[in-house]
Motif scaffolding. Structure first.
Motif, PDB file in Angstrom:
ATOM      1  N   GLY A  56       0.835  -1.192   0.000  1.00 41.84           N
ATOM      2  CA  GLY A  56       0.000   0.000   0.000  1.00 41.84           C
ATOM      3  C   GLY A  56       0.865   1.235   0.000  1.00 41.84           C
ATOM      4  O   GLY A  56       2.058   1.163   0.313  1.00 41.84           O
ATOM      5  N   ARG A 230     -13.389   6.329   4.775  1.00 39.63           N
ATOM      6  CA  ARG A 230     -14.085   5.463   3.818  1.00 39.63           C
ATOM      7  C   ARG A 230     -14.010   4.012   4.265  1.00 39.63           C
ATOM      8  O   ARG A 230     -14.975   3.269   4.178  1.00 39.63           O
ATOM      9  CB  ARG A 230     -13.456   5.611   2.437  1.00 39.63           C
ATOM     10  CG  ARG A 230     -14.193   6.570   1.554  1.00 39.63           C
ATOM     11  CD  ARG A 230     -13.783   6.333   0.136  1.00 39.63           C
ATOM     12  NE  ARG A 230     -12.340   6.308   0.032  1.00 39.63           N
ATOM     13  CZ  ARG A 230     -11.629   7.288  -0.522  1.00 39.63           C
ATOM     14  NH1 ARG A 230     -12.215   8.338  -1.008  1.00 39.63           N
ATOM     15  NH2 ARG A 230     -10.327   7.197  -0.594  1.00 39.63           N
ATOM     16  N   LYS A 231     -12.848   3.631   4.742  1.00 37.84           N
ATOM     17  CA  LYS A 231     -12.651   2.257   5.190  1.00 37.84           C
ATOM     18  C   LYS A 231     -13.605   1.942   6.336  1.00 37.84           C
ATOM     19  O   LYS A 231     -14.263   0.914   6.347  1.00 37.84           O
ATOM     20  CB  LYS A 231     -11.201   2.121   5.657  1.00 37.84           C
ATOM     21  CG  LYS A 231     -10.638   0.746   5.595  1.00 37.84           C
ATOM     22  CD  LYS A 231      -9.129   0.808   5.481  1.00 37.84           C
ATOM     23  CE  LYS A 231      -8.445   0.443   6.757  1.00 37.84           C
ATOM     24  NZ  LYS A 231      -6.989   0.638   6.690  1.00 37.84           N
ATOM     25  N   ALA A 331     -14.295  21.548   5.389  1.00 40.98           N
ATOM     26  CA  ALA A 331     -13.068  20.973   5.940  1.00 40.98           C
ATOM     27  C   ALA A 331     -11.879  21.844   5.579  1.00 40.98           C
ATOM     28  O   ALA A 331     -11.488  21.936   4.438  1.00 40.98           O
ATOM     29  CB  ALA A 331     -12.862  19.575   5.383  1.00 40.98           C
TER      30      ALA A 331
ATOM     31  N   GLU B  40      -2.306   1.580  -8.013  1.00 36.90           N
ATOM     32  CA  GLU B  40      -3.177   2.493  -7.283  1.00 36.90           C
ATOM     33  C   GLU B  40      -2.711   3.914  -7.512  1.00 36.90           C
ATOM     34  O   GLU B  40      -1.555   4.147  -7.867  1.00 36.90           O
ATOM     35  CB  GLU B  40      -3.141   2.187  -5.780  1.00 36.90           C
ATOM     36  CG  GLU B  40      -4.186   1.207  -5.354  1.00 36.90           C
ATOM     37  CD  GLU B  40      -4.269   1.082  -3.840  1.00 36.90           C
ATOM     38  OE1 GLU B  40      -5.191   0.418  -3.377  1.00 36.90           O
ATOM     39  OE2 GLU B  40      -3.426   1.633  -3.124  1.00 36.90           O
ATOM     40  N   GLY B 175     -10.908   3.370  -3.333  1.00 38.37           N
ATOM     41  CA  GLY B 175     -12.227   3.742  -2.827  1.00 38.37           C
ATOM     42  C   GLY B 175     -12.650   2.811  -1.714  1.00 38.37           C
ATOM     43  O   GLY B 175     -13.366   3.174  -0.803  1.00 38.37           O
ATOM     44  N   ARG B 176     -12.192   1.582  -1.830  1.00 36.52           N
ATOM     45  CA  ARG B 176     -12.465   0.607  -0.777  1.00 36.52           C
ATOM     46  C   ARG B 176     -11.137  -0.092  -0.534  1.00 36.52           C
ATOM     47  O   ARG B 176     -10.324  -0.245  -1.439  1.00 36.52           O
ATOM     48  CB  ARG B 176     -13.500  -0.401  -1.274  1.00 36.52           C
ATOM     49  CG  ARG B 176     -13.779  -1.547  -0.338  1.00 36.52           C
ATOM     50  CD  ARG B 176     -14.950  -2.364  -0.873  1.00 36.52           C
ATOM     51  NE  ARG B 176     -14.632  -3.010  -2.140  1.00 36.52           N
ATOM     52  CZ  ARG B 176     -13.903  -4.112  -2.243  1.00 36.52           C
ATOM     53  NH1 ARG B 176     -13.396  -4.662  -1.163  1.00 36.52           N
ATOM     54  NH2 ARG B 176     -13.652  -4.667  -3.404  1.00 36.52           N
ATOM     55  N   GLU B 177     -10.940  -0.498   0.688  1.00 36.41           N
ATOM     56  CA  GLU B 177      -9.697  -1.181   1.012  1.00 36.41           C
ATOM     57  C   GLU B 177      -9.723  -2.574   0.397  1.00 36.41           C
ATOM     58  O   GLU B 177     -10.622  -3.361   0.668  1.00 36.41           O
ATOM     59  CB  GLU B 177      -9.578  -1.261   2.544  1.00 36.41           C
ATOM     60  CG  GLU B 177      -8.263  -1.706   3.054  1.00 36.41           C
ATOM     61  CD  GLU B 177      -7.142  -0.730   2.743  1.00 36.41           C
ATOM     62  OE1 GLU B 177      -5.997  -1.119   2.919  1.00 36.41           O
ATOM     63  OE2 GLU B 177      -7.421   0.409   2.320  1.00 36.41           O
ATOM     64  N   ARG B 183      -3.849  -8.275  -2.322  1.00 39.49           N
ATOM     65  CA  ARG B 183      -2.624  -7.486  -2.438  1.00 39.49           C
ATOM     66  C   ARG B 183      -1.380  -8.372  -2.474  1.00 39.49           C
ATOM     67  O   ARG B 183      -0.431  -8.095  -3.174  1.00 39.49           O
ATOM     68  CB  ARG B 183      -2.514  -6.519  -1.256  1.00 39.49           C
ATOM     69  CG  ARG B 183      -3.497  -5.380  -1.344  1.00 39.49           C
ATOM     70  CD  ARG B 183      -3.380  -4.474  -0.145  1.00 39.49           C
ATOM     71  NE  ARG B 183      -4.341  -3.391  -0.234  1.00 39.49           N
ATOM     72  CZ  ARG B 183      -4.134  -2.273  -0.903  1.00 39.49           C
ATOM     73  NH1 ARG B 183      -3.000  -2.089  -1.509  1.00 39.49           N
ATOM     74  NH2 ARG B 183      -5.059  -1.346  -0.953  1.00 39.49           N
ATOM     75  N   PHE B 188       2.935  -4.262  -6.269  1.00 37.50           N
ATOM     76  CA  PHE B 188       2.206  -3.038  -5.987  1.00 37.50           C
ATOM     77  C   PHE B 188       2.894  -1.835  -6.620  1.00 37.50           C
ATOM     78  O   PHE B 188       4.104  -1.680  -6.526  1.00 37.50           O
ATOM     79  CB  PHE B 188       2.103  -2.834  -4.477  1.00 37.50           C
ATOM     80  CG  PHE B 188       1.410  -1.565  -4.113  1.00 37.50           C
ATOM     81  CD1 PHE B 188       0.040  -1.486  -4.202  1.00 37.50           C
ATOM     82  CD2 PHE B 188       2.125  -0.459  -3.715  1.00 37.50           C
ATOM     83  CE1 PHE B 188      -0.608  -0.307  -3.889  1.00 37.50           C
ATOM     84  CE2 PHE B 188       1.483   0.721  -3.402  1.00 37.50           C
ATOM     85  CZ  PHE B 188       0.118   0.784  -3.491  1.00 37.50           C
ATOM     86  N   ARG B 231      -9.617  19.800  -1.803  1.00 35.75           N
ATOM     87  CA  ARG B 231     -10.491  18.621  -1.767  1.00 35.75           C
ATOM     88  C   ARG B 231     -10.166  17.690  -2.918  1.00 35.75           C
ATOM     89  O   ARG B 231     -10.198  16.486  -2.797  1.00 35.75           O
ATOM     90  CB  ARG B 231     -11.959  19.051  -1.854  1.00 35.75           C
ATOM     91  CG  ARG B 231     -12.493  19.537  -0.535  1.00 35.75           C
ATOM     92  CD  ARG B 231     -13.862  20.125  -0.700  1.00 35.75           C
ATOM     93  NE  ARG B 231     -14.876  19.100  -0.945  1.00 35.75           N
ATOM     94  CZ  ARG B 231     -16.126  19.379  -1.212  1.00 35.75           C
ATOM     95  NH1 ARG B 231     -16.526  20.621  -1.296  1.00 35.75           N
ATOM     96  NH2 ARG B 231     -16.995  18.414  -1.411  1.00 35.75           N
ATOM     97  N   ASP B 271     -14.954  25.734  -3.331  1.00 39.84           N
ATOM     98  CA  ASP B 271     -14.099  26.198  -2.232  1.00 39.84           C
ATOM     99  C   ASP B 271     -12.619  25.999  -2.549  1.00 39.84           C
ATOM    100  O   ASP B 271     -11.776  26.748  -2.083  1.00 39.84           O
ATOM    101  CB  ASP B 271     -14.466  25.562  -0.876  1.00 39.84           C
ATOM    102  CG  ASP B 271     -14.991  24.159  -1.014  1.00 39.84           C
ATOM    103  OD1 ASP B 271     -15.245  23.770  -2.161  1.00 39.84           O
ATOM    104  OD2 ASP B 271     -15.140  23.472  -0.007  1.00 39.84           O
TER     105      ASP B 271
END
Lengths: 450, 285
Positions: A56, A230-231, A331, B40, B175-177, B183, B188, B231, B271
């Motif tokens: 990661g 999110r996790k 934020a 990723e 977006g999701r683990e 993995r 990676f 953001r 913003d």
């Protein structure tokens, strides 16, 4: 190849000691990667080992500093006499103006060699990045570098010119990192690589102690908030799905079994009404724990969608509601604590935290915010500066809420020392040690109501 | 597939994909070790493009599985062609049931989906599993078998093993683990924002008409914006969009007015725009 094999296993071991999960399979892959890439190009080697050993992006900074120890750029110091400080500064100015990475790296080596050494007897000597930077003062070169760049006319006047200062600052920051890596390398040569890899390397952001994080680390922590949130959100959603299945409703099972002569053929499940739990947060935002509360509030703000109602209160010795300041899309992590301190009434006559006063004020003024569906989190170190901890107020809130949890950023063995009222509070509500982002996310995931 | 890391960069560059050393090294290793590659990184840095470019330089067929919430076995692996099976049953009226039954579960009635297609083929293949993080967790279990042994089990037919391992690229926006098991099976690679020099080369390649000075200014401004706490920080795709916009506007140099008018091309939140404007000393918007 045996030397290389040792280095790879040593590298993997050091990474494991910092919490990176590496199995034998990865180590074997790493060795195969080294075989395929050869040892000639150090940067290729670095990328290859990172690709095989890591899983990661969060571990990359840690990996880089450990890699620098196990596969150092060179051995010993540079040849020739160490240059004096002024020449170094001149050459540094030049290199910064040209943004010449290779030259900067060479200068880092020379600077540590020339300015960073301390001690003279074996065992007490070494190289210090702090001392090097303190003598070299690269941050004071900004103006000189700026005029150097302008003098060359490279980027001339014009719009992009106003970015120059920021760019130079980033380059200086990069140079400081290089000096740090070089000093670690030199020390590792003397003291043994394994020990330095385990102790002298900065941990990954999620393991940094909130109370001791410096500005960079806090900024890095903030960047981990979004993915973390999110996790947690996925995990909460999954838990909610499982919980929705519910338990057996005995009464209705028996009633429906009448048609089969009293034999309960088909169990009837109790249907659960989905309830969005409510959350109340009480945050100590006094200076001593500000990194911690900042981070926690950001996390909760990011988790906003999961809860029916979130109310956040901040206190130092007076308490005020800051939910509005944390609204969605507002934020601004940099200014968060500053804004809270500017716009909310948090202090009375003095500036140090007073839990008894603040908790009492909460029970009195905002008691209505807590009901049977509310989970309350108190965030703070429970250091009351010797004032009355006001236990009845906590008892009252705990009696009214569904659950009350206290997250304390201090290590458990310091609870109760000095002015800490932690043990007294821990008798009334569940208190958890919460020192790092990793601990926090584990706790939040475990404690948040479904 | 590739002889060296330099070979990878050179050949990818021919297709217009400029790879950083990290990208080239990892691609080379993935090909050499025969392992899937998990890529990723933020949106718009060229994760999907990488798979396409690899397919192009190795003259391989690109098989793409686009993941989304609810993508399942029948979308990813294979399906039986029920209509054709029914036709077959009603066509052969005078044969015994046993004959028909064995017959309708043969290759002829199988509809291979991306994963099976990639595994069964004999020609060189690049399998792109795009946006893996969008798929449900169950899907990952399915991928595990495919990615570790390069085989797929069809109960009626038996196990299909790849005769020629495809080059597999999985992409994810985190977006999701993704699970640890998945993995582990992959190399990676994190593609971040490129170094200034590389980004300049990319802009030069993609937007050749833009002047040298302007290219440099564009990359510098984007670099500054990325260092800010926004953001949604601009990605390479946005840099290129911006460069194209400036070219279309015929802007000669970057000045306050031009930046103010086109900030919306690179920043996607109001913003963020305000924050950037303050930082860049633009007059109030």
């Amino acid at each position: 190849m045996t030397g290389v094999a040792d280095r790879i296993t040593g590298l993997a071991g050091a990474l494991r000691a910092h919490g990176v999960r590496i199995g034998t399979g990865e180590t074997v892959d790493a060795a195969r990667a080294v075989e395929a890439l050869g040892l000639a190009d150090r940067e290729l080697l670095r990328e290859g080992l990172a690709a095989t050993l890591l899983h990661g992006p969060g571990q990359r900074a840690l990996f880089d500093s450990v890699f620098d120890l196990y596969f150092p750029r060179g051995v010993g110091g540079p040849d020739g006499a160490p240059p004096d400080r002024d020449t170094l500064r001149d050459r540094l100015t030049e290199a910064l103006a040209a943004d010449d990475r290779a030259q900067l790296a060479r200068l880092a080596v020379e600077a540590v060699d020339g300015l960073g050494g301390y001690g003279s007897s074996a065992g007490s000597d070494g190289w210090s990045a702090y001392q090097t930077l303190d003598r070299l003062r690269p941050q004071t070169l900004l103006a000189r570098v700026r005029s150097e760049v302008r003098g060359r006319g490279g980027s001339g006047a014009g719009f992009a010119d106003r970015l120059l200062d920021d760019e130079i600052r980033r380059r200086i920051e990069e140079f400081r990192r290089m000096v740090g890596a070089e000093a670690r390398r030199r020390v590792a040569e003397r003291r043994g690589r394994d020990e330095i890899a385990r102790r002298g390397v900065r941990p990954t952001a999620d393991r940094v102690d909130f109370l001791f994080a410096d500005r960079d680390q806090l900024a890095e922590l903030r960047r981990t908030v979004q993915p973390l949130a999110r996790k947690l959100a996925t995990r909460l959603a999954a838990r909610r799905r499982r919980a929705a299945r519910g338990t057996i409703d005995l009464r209705r099972t028996l009633r429906s079994s009448l048609s089969t002569g009293g034999v309960p053929m088909r169990p009837v499940l109790r249907r659960r009404r989905p309830v969005r739990p409510e959350l109340v947060l009480l945050c100590d935002v006094s200076g001593s724990v500000s990194g911690f509360s900042d981070f926690t509030m950001l996390l909760v703000q990011a988790l906003h969608d999961q809860f029916g109602k979130v109310r956040v209160f901040a206190f130092v010795n007076r308490l005020d509601e800051v939910t509005g300041l944390l609204g969605h899309g507002r934020a601004d992590p940099d200014g968060l604590s500053a804004r809270i301190r500017a716009e909310a009434v948090l202090t009375g006559w003095h500036g140090s935290s007073d839990y008894g006063m603040a908790l009492g004020e909460f029970a009195e003024r905002y008691g209505g915010a807590v009901g049977p569906r509310t989970t309350v989190f108190v965030l703070g170190d429970a250091r009351t500066n010797m004032s009355d901890p006001n236990l009845p107020a906590v008892r009252e809130v705990a009696g009214r809420a569904r659950r009350v949890y206290w997250l304390n950023p201090e290590p458990r063995d310091r609870w109760g020392t000095g002015d800490s009222a932690a043990p007294a509070y821990a008798d009334l509500v569940e208190m958890h040690e919460c020192r790092t982002a990793r601990q926090l996310s584990g706790l939040i995931a475990g404690l948040l109501p479904v | 597939m590739f002889t060296s890391v330099d070979d990878v960069s050179a050949r990818l560059a021919e297709t217009g994909y400029l790879a950083s050393p990290a990208v080239a090294t990892t691609v080379f290793l993935a090909a050499r070790l025969g392992k899937p590659l998990l890529v990723e990184g933020p949106a718009g840095v060229g994760k999907t493009e990488l798979a396409k470019a690899v397919a192009q330089v190795t003259a391989a067929r690109l098989v793409r599985l686009q993941c989304y919430e609810g993508v399942d076995e029948s979308r990813a692996l294979y399906e039986w062609n029920h209509a054709k099976q029914l036709l077959r049953i009603s066509a052969g009226r005078d044969e015994s049931w046993d004959e028909t039954r064995t017959d309708i579960f043969s290759e002829e009635f199988l509809l291979p989906r991306p994963l099976l297609t990639a595994i069964r083929g004999d020609e060189p293949t690049v399998l792109l599993i795009d946006e893996t993080d969008k798929a449900d967790v169950e899907m990952e279990g399915l991928l595990l078998e495919v990615l570790s042994d390069f085989q797929v089990t069809v109960p009626e037919l038996g196990t299909v093993t790849a005769t020629r391992r495809p080059f597999v690229v999985l992409t994810s926006n985190a977006g999701r683990e993704l699970s640890e098991a998945l993995r582990r099976r992959c190399l990676f690679l994190h593609i971040g924002f490129p170094e200034e020099e590389l980004e300049r080369r990319i802009v030069r390649l993609k937007v050749p008409g833009l002047g040298e000075a302007l290219t440099e200014s564009v990359v510098r401004v984007v670099g500054t914006l990325r260092a800010m706490d926004l953001r949604k920080v601009p990605s390479v795709a946005e840099t290129i969009d911006w460069a194209r916009t400036l070219l279309a506007l015929g802007a000669g140099t970057l000045d306050e007015t031009v930046v103010r008018d086109t900030l919306g091309v690179i920043l996607k939140h109001q913003d963020d725009i305000q924050k950037a404007a303050a930082k860049l000393d633009l007059d109030a918007l």
